[in-house]
Design a protein around this motif. Sequence first.
Motif, mmCIF file in Angstrom:
data_model
loop_
_atom_site.group_PDB
_atom_site.id
_atom_site.type_symbol
_atom_site.label_atom_id
_atom_site.label_comp_id
_atom_site.label_asym_id
_atom_site.label_seq_id
_atom_site.Cartn_x
_atom_site.Cartn_y
_atom_site.Cartn_z
ATOM 1 N N ILE A 57 27.851 -16.031 31.353
ATOM 2 C CA ILE A 57 27.051 -15.709 30.561
ATOM 3 C C ILE A 57 26.316 -16.585 30.321
ATOM 4 C CG2 ILE A 57 26.927 -14.206 28.286
ATOM 5 C CD1 ILE A 57 28.848 -12.949 29.471
ATOM 6 N N LYS A 58 25.043 -16.054 30.777
ATOM 7 C CA LYS A 58 23.461 -17.020 30.394
ATOM 8 C C LYS A 58 23.197 -16.225 29.346
ATOM 9 C CE LYS A 58 22.524 -15.445 34.200
ATOM 10 N NZ LYS A 58 21.670 -15.346 36.009
ATOM 11 N N VAL A 59 22.762 -17.937 28.753
ATOM 12 C CA VAL A 59 22.309 -17.490 27.172
ATOM 13 C C VAL A 59 20.618 -18.242 26.857
ATOM 14 C CG1 VAL A 59 22.103 -17.944 24.815
ATOM 15 C CG2 VAL A 59 24.359 -17.524 26.459
ATOM 16 N N MET A 60 20.080 -17.416 26.791
ATOM 17 C CA MET A 60 18.621 -18.400 26.354
ATOM 18 C C MET A 60 18.055 -17.872 24.687
ATOM 19 S SD MET A 60 14.753 -16.840 27.311
ATOM 20 C CE MET A 60 14.673 -16.206 26.154
ATOM 21 N N ALA A 61 17.632 -19.193 24.521
ATOM 22 C CA ALA A 61 17.091 -19.947 23.063
ATOM 23 C C ALA A 61 15.759 -19.302 23.213
ATOM 24 C CB ALA A 61 17.589 -21.218 22.464
ATOM 25 N N SER A 101 27.460 -23.692 24.563
ATOM 26 C CA SER A 101 28.127 -24.093 25.392
ATOM 27 C C SER A 101 29.867 -24.284 24.619
ATOM 28 C CB SER A 101 27.996 -25.713 25.489
ATOM 29 O OG SER A 101 29.733 -26.283 26.542
ATOM 30 N N LEU A 102 29.658 -24.608 23.695
ATOM 31 C CA LEU A 102 30.536 -24.314 22.649
ATOM 32 C C LEU A 102 31.279 -22.767 21.901
ATOM 33 C CD1 LEU A 102 33.238 -25.322 20.441
ATOM 34 C CD2 LEU A 102 31.266 -25.849 18.241
ATOM 35 N N ALA A 103 30.554 -21.958 21.777
ATOM 36 C CA ALA A 103 30.369 -20.676 21.738
ATOM 37 C C ALA A 103 30.980 -19.733 23.927
ATOM 38 C CB ALA A 103 29.147 -20.148 21.644
ATOM 39 N N GLY A 104 31.268 -20.317 24.014
ATOM 40 C CA GLY A 104 31.652 -20.026 25.867
ATOM 41 C C GLY A 104 30.306 -19.417 26.932
ATOM 42 N N GLY A 105 29.176 -19.568 26.342
ATOM 43 C CA GLY A 105 27.966 -19.602 27.317
ATOM 44 C C GLY A 105 27.402 -20.637 28.209
ATOM 45 N N LYS A 106 26.641 -20.652 29.067
ATOM 46 C CA LYS A 106 25.833 -21.006 29.400
ATOM 47 C C LYS A 106 24.460 -21.293 29.520
ATOM 48 C CE LYS A 106 28.795 -21.353 33.615
ATOM 49 N NZ LYS A 106 28.654 -21.470 34.767
ATOM 50 N N ASN A 137 16.979 -15.524 34.498
ATOM 51 C CA ASN A 137 17.750 -13.881 33.354
ATOM 52 C C ASN A 137 19.061 -13.855 32.836
ATOM 53 O OD1 ASN A 137 18.150 -11.097 33.759
ATOM 54 N ND2 ASN A 137 19.723 -11.210 35.545
ATOM 55 N N PRO A 138 18.454 -14.002 31.398
ATOM 56 C CA PRO A 138 19.535 -14.594 30.474
ATOM 57 C C PRO A 138 20.544 -13.623 30.340
ATOM 58 C CG PRO A 138 17.234 -14.505 29.642
ATOM 59 C CD PRO A 138 17.253 -14.412 31.238
ATOM 60 N N ASP A 139 21.979 -13.099 30.084
ATOM 61 C CA ASP A 139 22.764 -12.223 29.473
ATOM 62 C C ASP A 139 22.222 -11.828 28.542
ATOM 63 O OD1 ASP A 139 23.724 -11.250 32.513
ATOM 64 O OD2 ASP A 139 24.617 -13.581 31.636
ATOM 65 N N ILE A 140 22.285 -12.677 27.300
ATOM 66 C CA ILE A 140 21.612 -12.763 26.051
ATOM 67 C C ILE A 140 20.913 -13.584 24.991
ATOM 68 C CG2 ILE A 140 23.075 -13.450 23.839
ATOM 69 C CD1 ILE A 140 25.674 -13.110 24.862
ATOM 70 N N ILE A 141 19.905 -12.964 24.283
ATOM 71 C CA ILE A 141 18.902 -13.984 23.409
ATOM 72 C C ILE A 141 19.264 -14.005 22.333
ATOM 73 C CG2 ILE A 141 16.288 -14.040 23.019
ATOM 74 C CD1 ILE A 141 16.038 -12.218 25.571
ATOM 75 N N ARG A 173 29.100 -16.504 16.085
ATOM 76 C CA ARG A 173 28.869 -14.959 16.534
ATOM 77 C C ARG A 173 27.992 -15.261 17.394
ATOM 78 N NH1 ARG A 173 24.267 -16.143 13.311
ATOM 79 N NH2 ARG A 173 25.337 -16.116 10.661
ATOM 80 N N LEU A 174 27.300 -16.138 18.311
ATOM 81 C CA LEU A 174 27.464 -16.211 19.900
ATOM 82 C C LEU A 174 28.455 -15.725 21.173
ATOM 83 C CD1 LEU A 174 25.791 -16.103 22.347
ATOM 84 C CD2 LEU A 174 25.792 -18.644 22.008
ATOM 85 N N ASN A 175 29.806 -16.153 20.123
ATOM 86 C CA ASN A 175 31.330 -16.108 21.262
ATOM 87 C C ASN A 175 31.171 -14.414 20.942
ATOM 88 O OD1 ASN A 175 34.264 -15.890 20.718
ATOM 89 N ND2 ASN A 175 33.486 -16.708 22.616
ATOM 90 N N GLU A 176 30.811 -13.939 19.700
ATOM 91 C CA GLU A 176 31.858 -12.485 19.640
ATOM 92 C C GLU A 176 30.901 -11.776 20.674
ATOM 93 O OE1 GLU A 176 30.365 -11.437 15.070
ATOM 94 O OE2 GLU A 176 32.442 -12.912 14.748
ATOM 95 N N LYS A 177 29.152 -11.938 20.456
ATOM 96 C CA LYS A 177 28.934 -11.379 20.992
ATOM 97 C C LYS A 177 28.989 -11.303 23.056
ATOM 98 C CE LYS A 177 25.295 -8.239 22.163
ATOM 99 N NZ LYS A 177 25.087 -6.826 21.152
ATOM 100 N N ILE A 178 29.813 -12.634 23.292
ATOM 101 C CA ILE A 178 30.456 -12.758 24.619
ATOM 102 C C ILE A 178 30.908 -11.962 24.814
ATOM 103 C CG2 ILE A 178 30.665 -14.359 26.459
ATOM 104 C CD1 ILE A 178 29.137 -16.476 25.051
#
Length: 327
Positions: free
Chosen positions: A203-207, A228-233, A255-259, A317-322
């Motif tokens: 899962i790709k993440v952007m802040a 990274s700790l949440a499991g995302g990239k 193209n992030p999957d989560i913002i 919180r991010l991990n829950e979304k992932i």
Amino acid sequence: MNSKKFFKVFVVMIALIVSLVGCSKKEVESNENSNVGGVVIKNYGITTKYDKVPERVIPLSYDAAQILVALGLENKIVGVATAEGSHKDCLQKYQEKLSKLDIIVEGTPNFETLLSKQPDFVYATVYTFGKHGVAPVEDFQREKINFYCINGTYSKEPSISDIYTDINDLGKIFRKESEAKKIVDELKERENLLRNKIKKSDIKVMAFDSGDKTVVTSGKGIENEIISLAGGKNIFSDLQNSFEEVSWEEVAKRNPDIILVHSYDQGETAGTVEEKIKKLKNNPALENVTAIKNNNFVVVKLVEVFPGLQVFDAAERLNEKIIQIEK
């Protein structure tokens, strides 16, 4: 030995033990509260010897103030700068004490305002000493104000362990080492639980911090570690600084999957979360971005993505979304 002699010896021994325990207890109290003995700390490339415990302390953000309060140092804090946060963003158990601190300025102070509080110790991020900060390091040194720069805001490879270094160093400076160890042990336990529980994903993440013509996002800083700790990239993990500007076109390309949306309503980049998300959704350059199309936003407080006590809240919180996306 007759009973009278035995009793006398016994009384003397008890008195000696009580005396030794009392002295030992006083020594512990003395070590934590007195100014006897120097402590040498290397931070931000500068070695400082603390011959005595600082008495007039100013943290320049609430995440910094929160750590000092957690160490039991609220009575030494003569003022706090809000940066772009509020005491209400902090952990509930510290909010009451944080709310009673004297606010020297909403935002970031100039050097004259800081000097007016006569601090002997300042605890702040690296941005304090930069172009748009309070003053260069040399000005603090000239005024004989010791400072501690938050490690995770300037180290070349920021990591969660930088937070532990900060807390342990502060424990040494203020002779609160046992309190510091307790806090660090609790944080490490939480970190280990997360690392054992969370699985890596693609899962790709952007802040998203702020931005109109360009985007202020997170590169190789503590937020990269949180993602990274949440499991995302983190799609911008190749950027060398904690915060950098990129184009909207580059965001669309990666193209992030989560913002991750930074929540703070004060300061130069003020704007509610709702306004930020609306801006993202209405940007034509992002219309084909997965996170936009699927309404995948995770809101994090600014104090949660700066090196401090709340980084694991953001990771969880991010991990829950992932997990939700991957189902």
